[in-house]
Structures are given as C-alpha cells and as structure tokens.
Design an enzyme around this catalytic site. Structure first.
Site: not given
Ligand SMILES: *[C@@H]1O[C@H](CO)[C@@H](O)[C@H](O)[C@H]1NC(C)=O
Ligand SMILES: *[C@@H]1O[C@H](CO)[C@@H](O)[C@H](O)[C@H]1NC(C)=O
Ligand SMILES: *[C@@H]1O[C@H](CO)[C@@H](O)[C@H](O)[C@H]1NC(C)=O
Length: 611
Positions: A280, A284, A530
């Site tokens: 994640e 990002d 995401s």
C-alpha cells in the site's frame, strides 16, 4: 461506611434539588450486531476486568454550533461559482464557528455535577471530559461495559447501548468510549488487490502518467504546497523501492524521500519486503512522487507498530480541536497512547499541519461504526475543507459489498459473504459528503488510452452506492436526481437505501488497474481504488501548484459537480457484489464511477480561470 455513603448520596440529591431533571434517561446510541471479527468475552472469564479500578476517559462530545450551516459555509469558499472561492478560514475561526453553545456546556456540566463528578470543558475540543471508573461510567450512562477480543488478539472495551438524561439529550452528539469499534487500521491491510508475479510485456501506455497531457506546465514545486499521503503503521514504504520505481519512470526523483510527519510514533517498519506490509505505502508514494515530482510530499505515518492507530489518531495529530485524549489512558477505542511497549508519550495533538491535499487509501464499512460517530468525524473533514484542504478517500474495492466482500444480513444486521448477505455495505469515510470519494476505472481490454475507459472490472470492482447514514448534500442533488430519473436501478430497499435522499458515492474516479509498483526491487501489477485515490490527489496537487504559482489559493474542498465539463464521463461497466451485478455506469453521475475521471488540461483551465 456503606450506610453513610448511601446517606450522603441521598442527601446530595435532595439538597441540590435538581436531580429530578436528570432522572428520565433516553437512549443515545445502540448497536444491534457486533462488527465482524469481534467476540464478546464471557463475564465469568478470569481475564474480564476490574470495573472499579479501570479508568475510562469519558469524552462527552457536545452538539456543535452552526453545523446546520456547514454545507452553505463550505460551498461559499469552495464552489467555483461563489465570489468567495478560495477565501478559506483560519483554524481559530473554525474553532469559534463550531464551538458549542453556552447552554449545551452548562447542561452537561450540571448533569455531571449532579452525579457527583466534575467535568472539564474544552472549547477547542467542543467536549466535556471526565475520567471515571468503568463502574461509575456504567451508572452515569445506564449501561454495562464488556471486553471484546478481535481475531487479531486486540482487546477493546465497549458497551452495546447507552443513554443520557432527556434534559441533556439535545446538547450531546455522542460519548466515547462506548460502542465504537474504530480500532487501529494498520493490521487491516491495504484494500487493493495484488496480482502475483513479475509484470511482463509491460504496456507503458497504461501508466497514469500516459494520461497526463504533454503540454502541461512543469510543476514548480512551491514549498508551501505539499501533498499529504496518510499511512497507518505497520503499513510503510521501502526507501530503496522508491528509487527502483524512479529509475524506470521519474529519473529526477531518484533519491527523493517524502518528508516524514511521525504521528504517535509512526515509523517505517524495517523488515523483509512483504505485500501485506509494504504494498500500500509503496504504491501510494511511488505514484504520488512519480506524478508530481518535484512537488513536496508529506508522509503522515500514523501510529507505532504496537498500539497502531485509526483515522481519529490522524485527525488528532493535525487538529488539536479534535484531539480525543488528554493523556495516559489505557482503555480507548483508538490507538492507545502513551504506549509502554512503543511510543511512550501522550497522543500527538495538533502537532502537524494539514497539507493542501490529503489522500488516504484505507477505509471502514459504515456499519463498523455508529452514525453519530461517523457524522462527527465527517464534520472534521468539513472543517479541513473550510481551511483549504482537499480530503480524498478511496471508495473501496468490492463494488457494492464492504471490505473483504462482506454484505449485510438485513434481518440480524450481521456481516455475511453468503447468500443471506443481501444488503449492500457502503464504505466510510467514502460516504461522508465532505470528502472526495474516488472510484476505479480501467482501460477496457483491447482498448488504448485514447478510447473511453470503463468501470474497473479486473481483479477489483469500484466501491459505490448510497449511504445508510448521510443525507444527500445539496451539491449532489441535481446529478444524483438525474441518475434516478433516467436510470433508476431495480433494487429495492432490501439492497440499499432507495429513498433517493442519501449520499451517493463515489464522486469521481481514475484508473485503478495494472499499476506497476516496485516491491523488493521487483515490479508487480496492482489494482484498486488504493491506486486511483493517490492519482487523483496528485492531479489536485498539480492544480494547486499551478494556482499557487499564479498567486492564488489552493482549491480546498473539491466540488466536482460544478466542473463536470472537465471530467471524462464513464458510461460502461458495473460494480458487482452481494450476489448482484451491482450498479451500472451510465451517462452523467453514477454510483460506480461518480462523474468520471479528471482531465488535467481541462481542470487546469477551469482552476486557473477562478480567482
Ligand atoms: C525498468 O528499467 C530496466 C532497465 O532499463 C528495464 O530492464 C526494465 O524492463 C524496466 N522495468 C519496467 C517495469 O519498465
Ligand atoms: C448474528 O446476529 C444475532 C442477533 O444479533 C446474534 O445473536 C448472532 O450471534 C450473530 N451471529 C454471528 C455469526 O455473528
Ligand atoms: C433511508 O434514508 C432515509 C433518510 O436518511 C431514512 O429516513 C430511511 O429510514 C432510510 N431507509 C431505510 C430503509 O433505511
């Protein structure tokens, strides 16, 4: 001793002569089902707790003044049509605007005094705070507390319903800790799905960078314009992977590291690369940096690896007025600080500044929390908007279902992935009207970046639908009304709140498929909202960069409903879940892809033309 105490209590009530006012109680909040993954500890269990010696940091959240004007005030400074566009509020102005009315403070202080306790009122926090033993809290709120254990081993103290005197009911929003389960997010893992294996035959055109116009001005990287990415420890990025990604896609950014705002002891967990811990954050940050370099990136790393953290810990860290805890308490629903086995300091309160854009790719289901609690947190996002921050959340990866594909049994309220789970399960904070909720699209198989995208139907489905908690905001009424007028879904109230009066989400979307992410030195393909959320955040940050260069204010709350012409409408695909095909993307707004995907050049033209 017992007798005299009893007498004293009686005498106290008689003498004050006001207690009658507080005799009649009314239930403030209750929950019917325990959220998924939690089990109530038996009363006879030896590990149950001592209710007399354990202290609860009770926080009585007072009704905030002017909340009913929130949308009007927010749109006044963020609607492109308003002459006050960009004239954001200072933090102090926001505190004053929403400080509770004096009679609310007085009513709650009287109630506590009548019960023999002294509350401390904090204007900044909009709450009355009092430390009580569990036993006293049970008497005060006419409730029973229990210990709950999560599947991960984390314990939590909560009750299933509580009440307050009728006389204070209208002055109180809700009380914590009571029946909220917004426990730490770190172990929940990212919402996106990873396709295993090294990506082969990589199609560079699929990268979101390919959708950026070649004639866009180079980002200037004004120091005052930082793009904030929020991560919850143990989720954290691997520094060397940023360079692997940069070497391939953004050479100039090799060696660049985000500025670290460590909230409540937030750290990068150094362990061998792992999907469940690093994917994640790697995703990002690689895209936030890759799409905006040389813009400044702020990494809000929240929580130590042991106590971990929730959205409220983050909000506390950037806003003292929201800060929940005065200091050392060991029984709360959020990350607990000081944490003797980690960050052994009081929780960080308002220590860090909110950046112009804040993107978060974590989420709960609405049904995990209570309406009052969600409304209060949502109002906090509204305040950030008033102060000029764009708050972005991913809409979820399971279509109309909740995290993990769970839906709701309409009879029991329990979560289920089976045939009895027929009710859709909206996500939070995506359904909060004061955040920008971002769904996912894809380049349809066999198409190119020059063809229209569809709703994402590879590996993940774009989270979308209608809230069970939040009323439809005015800014959305026309677009959602058109949807119901022209494309009313056939589902009934058994699937979703079809009253046409609740908040629809997402607002906008962006590509959510086939993101190449470096992890452990190797590239993987990643799918999910995401990925689309930080991409949208990057675009807004670039728009802010251009505006600040032109000596204008940042955009703040993003109201895309006034800028539809600057978006690419998505009209194909759906978001299946709960044993249904979900909703369908149609012309105009839809509960799959919102209004569509941002067109940077068109948005740039719009926002540079605004004051
Ligand atoms: C990254 O760059 C290396 C060296 O040029 C190349 O071999 C590799 O295929 C690239 N990887 C991707 C995913 O583009
Ligand atoms: C489902 O809900 C009922 C009623 O609230 C409860 O008694 C039961 O334990 C729940 N079942 C599961 C599997 O959680
Ligand atoms: C749908 O939302 C409306 C407005 O909040 C509410 O009055 C109604 O009870 C809800 N319907 C259902 C079936 O939950």
């Amino acid at each position: 001793m017992l007798v005299s105490l009893f007498f004293l209590t009686l005498f106290f009530h008689e003498a004050l002569g006001v207690s009658r006012r507080f005799l009649v109680h009314t239930v403030l909040e209750e929950r019917k089902a325990i959220p998924h993954g939690w089990n109530k500890r038996g009363l006879s269990d030896s590990s149950a707790f001592d209710k007399k010696s354990l202290t609860l940091p009770l926080r009585i959240n007072l009704r905030q003044d002017n909340i009913h004007r929130a949308e009007k005030l927010l749109l006044d400074v963020s609607s492109p049509k308003s002459k006050n566009f960009g004239k954001h509020y200072t933090p102090n102005e926001v505190v004053d605007l929403f400080a509770p009315a004096e009679d609310s403070v007085a009513a709650v202080m009287d109630w506590l005094m009548d019960a023999g306790f002294k509350g401390i009122y904090s204007k900044v926090k909009g709450a009355v705070i009092v430390d009580l033993s569990v036993a006293d809290a049970e008497d005060l709120l006419h409730t029973k507390y229990h210990v709950y254990d999560h599947d991960t081993g984390r314990p939590h103290v909560a009750c299933s319903s509580y009440s307050v005197p009728q006389a204070v009911r209208e002055h109180v929003d809700f009380i914590t800790p009571t029946l909220h389960f917004d426990v730490a997010l770190g172990k929940r893992g990212p919402t996106h799905v990873v396709e295993d294996g090294v990506a082969k035959n990589v199609d560079h055109a699929c990268l979101p960078r390919g959708t950026l116009p070649v004639f866009a001005p180079q980002p200037v990287g004004n120091r005052k314009n930082s793009y904030g990415i929020v991560e919850y420890t143990p989720q954290s990025y691997i520094p060397s992977d940023l360079d692997v990604f940069a070497k391939n896609f953004t050479r100039d950014a090799v060696g660049y590291r985000p500025k670290l705002d460590s909230i409540d002891g937030g750290v990068l967990v150094s362990s061998p690369p792992e999907f469940s811990v690093n994917s994640e954050s790697n995703l990002d940050l690689q895209y936030a940096i890759g799409l905006t370099y040389p813009l400044d990136i702020t990494l809000y790393q929240v929580g130590d690896p042991v106590a971990q953290a929730s959205f409220n810990n983050f909000l506390d860290g950037i806003d003292a007025s929201y800060c929940t805890y005065e200091g050392g308490n060991d029984l709360t629903q959020d990350g607990k600080y000081p944490d003797p086995s980690g960050y052994n300091h009081p929780e960080d309160c308002g220590k860090f500044k909110p950046t112009n854009v804040i993107s978060t790719s974590y989420g709960y289901n609405e049904a995990d929390l209570t309406p009052f609690y969600e409304i209060r947190q949502c109002n906090e996002y509204m305040k950030l908007g008033l102060m000029g921050t764009t708050v972005i959340y991913s809409s979820g990866d399971y279509g109309v279902a909740g995290n993990g594909g769970k839906c709701i049994n309409p009879t029991t309220g329990n979560y289920s992935t089976g045939p009895d789970g027929t009710k859709f399960n909206p996500s939070f904070p995506g359904t909060c009207p004061w955040v920008t909720s971002v769904g996912a699209t894809q380049i349809n198989p066999g198409s190119t970046v020059h063809d229209p995208e569809g709703a994402c139907e590879q590996t993940i489905y774009s989270g979308g639908g209608f809230s069970n908690v939040f009323a439809i905001p005015d800014y959305q009424k026309e677009a959602v009304g058109e949807y119901f007028k022209n494309h009313k879904p056939t589902y009934t109230s058994a699937q979703y709140n079809n009253s046409m009066t609740t908040r629809g989400y997402p607002d906008i979307s962006a590509n959510g498929a086939n993101y190449l992410v470096a992890l452990g030195g190797v590239f993987y393909k990643i799918f999910g909202t995401s990925a689309s959320a930080p991409t949208v955040g990057a675009i807004i940050s670039l728009l802010n960069d251009a505006r600040i260069f032109a000596r204008k204010k940042p955009i703040g709350f993003l109201n895309p409903y006034d800028n539809c012409e600057a978006l690419n409408d998505i009209t194909s695909g759906g978001n299946q879940g709960c044993g249904t095909p979900g909703f369908t993307a149609v012309p105009g707004w839809d509960p799959v892809t919102g209004l569509g995907t941002p067109s940077y050049p068109r948005l740039l033209a719009v926002f540079l033309s605004l004051p």
